[in-house]
Write a protein that holds these residues in place. Sequence first.
Motif, short mmCIF file in Angstrom:
data_model
loop_
_atom_site.label_atom_id
_atom_site.label_comp_id
_atom_site.label_asym_id
_atom_site.label_seq_id
_atom_site.Cartn_x
_atom_site.Cartn_y
_atom_site.Cartn_z
N GLN A 84 -4.63 -10.83 -2.28
CA GLN A 84 -6.00 -11.03 -1.78
C GLN A 84 -6.98 -10.03 -2.42
OE1 GLN A 84 -6.60 -13.77 -0.10
NE2 GLN A 84 -4.39 -14.10 -0.25
N SER A 85 -6.46 -8.85 -2.79
CA SER A 85 -7.35 -7.86 -3.42
C SER A 85 -7.13 -7.76 -4.93
CB SER A 85 -7.10 -6.47 -2.82
OG SER A 85 -7.07 -6.53 -1.41
N LEU A 92 1.66 -16.71 7.49
CA LEU A 92 0.75 -15.61 7.17
C LEU A 92 -0.10 -15.16 8.35
CD1 LEU A 92 -0.53 -16.95 3.72
CD2 LEU A 92 1.15 -15.13 4.10
N ILE A 93 -0.43 -16.07 9.24
CA ILE A 93 -1.45 -15.73 10.24
C ILE A 93 -0.92 -15.81 11.66
CG2 ILE A 93 -3.67 -16.42 11.20
CD1 ILE A 93 -4.39 -17.24 8.27
N GLY A 138 -0.34 -10.94 0.36
CA GLY A 138 -1.28 -9.99 0.94
C GLY A 138 -1.96 -9.16 -0.13
N ALA A 139 -1.15 -8.58 -1.02
CA ALA A 139 -1.71 -7.77 -2.09
C ALA A 139 -2.59 -8.63 -2.99
CB ALA A 139 -0.58 -7.13 -2.89
N PHE A 173 -7.05 -9.85 14.01
CA PHE A 173 -7.62 -11.05 13.42
C PHE A 173 -7.34 -12.27 14.29
CE2 PHE A 173 -7.22 -14.76 10.56
CZ PHE A 173 -8.54 -14.83 10.13
N ARG A 174 -6.10 -12.35 14.74
CA ARG A 174 -5.75 -13.48 15.61
C ARG A 174 -6.56 -13.45 16.90
NH1 ARG A 174 -0.29 -12.69 13.74
NH2 ARG A 174 0.06 -11.20 15.41
N MET A 186 -3.51 -7.85 11.63
CA MET A 186 -3.27 -9.29 11.82
C MET A 186 -3.50 -9.67 13.28
SD MET A 186 -2.52 -11.52 9.62
CE MET A 186 -3.76 -12.63 10.28
N ASN A 219 0.82 -1.22 0.00
CA ASN A 219 0.00 0.00 0.00
C ASN A 219 0.85 1.26 0.00
OD1 ASN A 219 -1.96 -1.87 0.27
ND2 ASN A 219 -2.58 -1.28 2.33
N ALA A 239 -4.79 -7.52 4.15
CA ALA A 239 -4.34 -6.24 4.71
C ALA A 239 -3.39 -6.47 5.88
CB ALA A 239 -5.54 -5.42 5.15
N ILE A 252 -7.04 -10.65 6.20
CA ILE A 252 -5.75 -11.34 6.22
C ILE A 252 -4.79 -10.68 5.23
CG2 ILE A 252 -4.57 -13.52 5.75
CD1 ILE A 252 -7.15 -14.96 6.62
#
Lengths: 201, 201, 201, 201
Positions: C121-122, C177-178, C118-119, D130-131, D127, C41, D119, D117
Amino acid sequence: MPKLAENTEVISRKPGRPRSEKARKAVIQSTLELLMSSGFNDLNIESVAARAGVGKATVYRWWPNKAELVIAAFISVVEEQLRFSSSGPFEKAIHDQMKNWVPVYRSPLGQVITTVIGAGQSEPEIMEAFRKYWVEPRRHEARESLRLAIKEGRIHSGLDPDTIIDLFYGPLYLRLLITNAPLTPAYVDLVFHTVIRGLRP
Amino acid sequence: MPKLAENTEVISRKPGRPRSEKARKAVIQSTLELLMSSGFNDLNIESVAARAGVGKATVYRWWPNKAELVIAAFISVVEEQLRFSSSGPFEKAIHDQMKNWVPVYRSPLGQVITTVIGAGQSEPEIMEAFRKYWVEPRRHEARESLRLAIKEGRIHSGLDPDTIIDLFYGPLYLRLLITNAPLTPAYVDLVFHTVIRGLRP
Amino acid sequence: MPKLAENTEVISRKPGRPRSEKARKAVIQSTLELLMSSGFNDLNIESVAARAGVGKATVYRWWPNKAELVIAAFISVVEEQLRFSSSGPFEKAIHDQMKNWVPVYRSPLGQVITTVIGAGQSEPEIMEAFRKYWVEPRRHEARESLRLAIKEGRIHSGLDPDTIIDLFYGPLYLRLLITNAPLTPAYVDLVFHTVIRGLRP
Amino acid sequence: MPKLAENTEVISRKPGRPRSEKARKAVIQSTLELLMSSGFNDLNIESVAARAGVGKATVYRWWPNKAELVIAAFISVVEEQLRFSSSGPFEKAIHDQMKNWVPVYRSPLGQVITTVIGAGQSEPEIMEAFRKYWVEPRRHEARESLRLAIKEGRIHSGLDPDTIIDLFYGPLYLRLLITNAPLTPAYVDLVFHTVIRGLRP
DNA sequence: CAATAATCGAGACGGTACGTCACGTCTTCTT
DNA sequence: AAGAAGACGTGACGTACCGTCTCGATTATTG
């Protein structure tokens, strides 16, 4: 103007909490302070209210816009200002009035006045208030003694009082508003004497 | 100051796309139009840009603030304005200049000028520009012919040219800015003749 | 892809100045650097161009938008990345590949990859490029040796190669990622051995 | 944390106009709508405010940036989402939870989640949220029943609950985020049974 | 070797969204 | 009913990038 109500014995007051005089004064005072330090454009009601320790709505309740607020502040300060009064021949009356001019415009009030005149160029009601509360009361006296002098033939024919006053004060306002030339007593005298000479029949 | 470049035969242009003259003119023009219809306070750069069909950033790229923009617009309109020039004795030169005053201040330019003077009360640089680009060029001539007249002893001693000019123009500015009294040729004549009489040795 | 042209003897080149390879490399390089420090971004083409010492138009001439630019940068860095290749039974091949995973994702490339995912995803085309240039080439090998193992009955029935690969790599991507849980060799081994056990016929 | 106020009998409210719950809801709602239709990058606060019929300043008053706004929107939608709860042996609990996964990620919420996720790869606080609000509450249950199963020796030694959960969910997230392969109940079952087999002591 | 043509860096252009500020109005509780 | 406090919708502020454009300069092929 609640003067009448105060004069009557039984005050027919509106119900509810009365207006806070303390708040009114604080608003006017902070308006004047900001006016002197910032000019009309940079004066914002939010700061006025904050500095006065007053809610914004309280300001708006009593003064519908910035112009009215500035006018009110101007009037309040003007009312404290002594009106100069002189007797004798018109030459002396006007000369005295003119000599009184210099210290006034050099005081903090002078800054307020130029600001008011400046704002008045875009906001007719400000200009109107300035004329009504400042210019006219001061012109009034001079106009009367000039009218008498004209009737007595002591002034060159064809001149009316207002034009004569313009001749005396125009140069002073010119220096105040446009030229940054200094407004000295000597300058005032020079203007006065030259115009006087021009007025002779 | 691109003096170096001017000295060289080939003018070395700055790299990058050159400034759009079209955009510059459109901005100045829309500034003037809005200035005449709205006054300084209500003039906002977003409208200027929109009306000029120009990006807001383009305005800010060249004029850092509203004051500078108004100054630029004022100068551009003043430069188009013919400078009146007269010869002969100082009385005639000044009288001609004063008579020229009335139509100018009644024209759309008059509105711009009062707005500029008004804004100049709060923004010193505007006032300075007004003095530099409007007042001074016009005073210059009058000052010269007055200087000569003083040297020749045709004017009452003790008066300097600038004070004399104040005497002629002060009343006019007074009516323009403060009194709403009409600015007629008759009034101008009255002022002129009275001051002339006051100037006699 | 000018490969064909390069293969021919006579290179039929377009007239005009050819594309600057130096500029191309500088843009890709500065894109990668900014990508690592700022995320997708915050990456803006103006900075890319400035940092590369390149005109903005040069960037836009070759990459129509940010996504394409990022994809190009990603591919360029991926192409430099050795593709791991192993032989022997599928267990060994996959285990080797998985062990290779950890240092890659810990390297600066790892940061680029998570940013790209990440990017992606959009921006579907980014995801597609990621799959094409990163995921698929790596899946290809594993898929082949798994297909063989399935045919030989060495894997529990009902499982297809891609699902199996998901089982091995899913947990790794999950941590990447998470979860912010550490991606250690021990974790990779644990995942590997557990899945292997689940695959037995 | 207004703990003091909560302790007192009379809740002492902050002075001034209280926050508009209507505005808050409208903002969150329009954020969610735009998030589903546009992704994180294309989501701009001006549109959020416009669609919510709310001033831009109101958005900024309560959410300092886009990330916080998205987090708030995400949390609000997550809180409405029923938490699945199951009893019985851990196999059944996890299988039920996994089967519940598919419809959730296919719903509009699924779109929000992948966007979050995505973003979150550039914005750590997203993140983290989200977690905290999605992953952890769901892991909690599974972790508990796995801990028990491990203690009872029903799971292969050396595995900790979180790694096991990664094994179950990793493949699902892989398909969701990277592969465009379909997320079917059959796939979920395949993953489940294979991992279960791998977990046996 | 000149003419032609596509590229280069630079940076201005018309736009859009940013995040901030003050506007004038409102909604709460307190006086 | 008026007070202080402060949130509300509105709209302009000045900034940052967008993607396009117009410059002069450069570097290749073609006539």
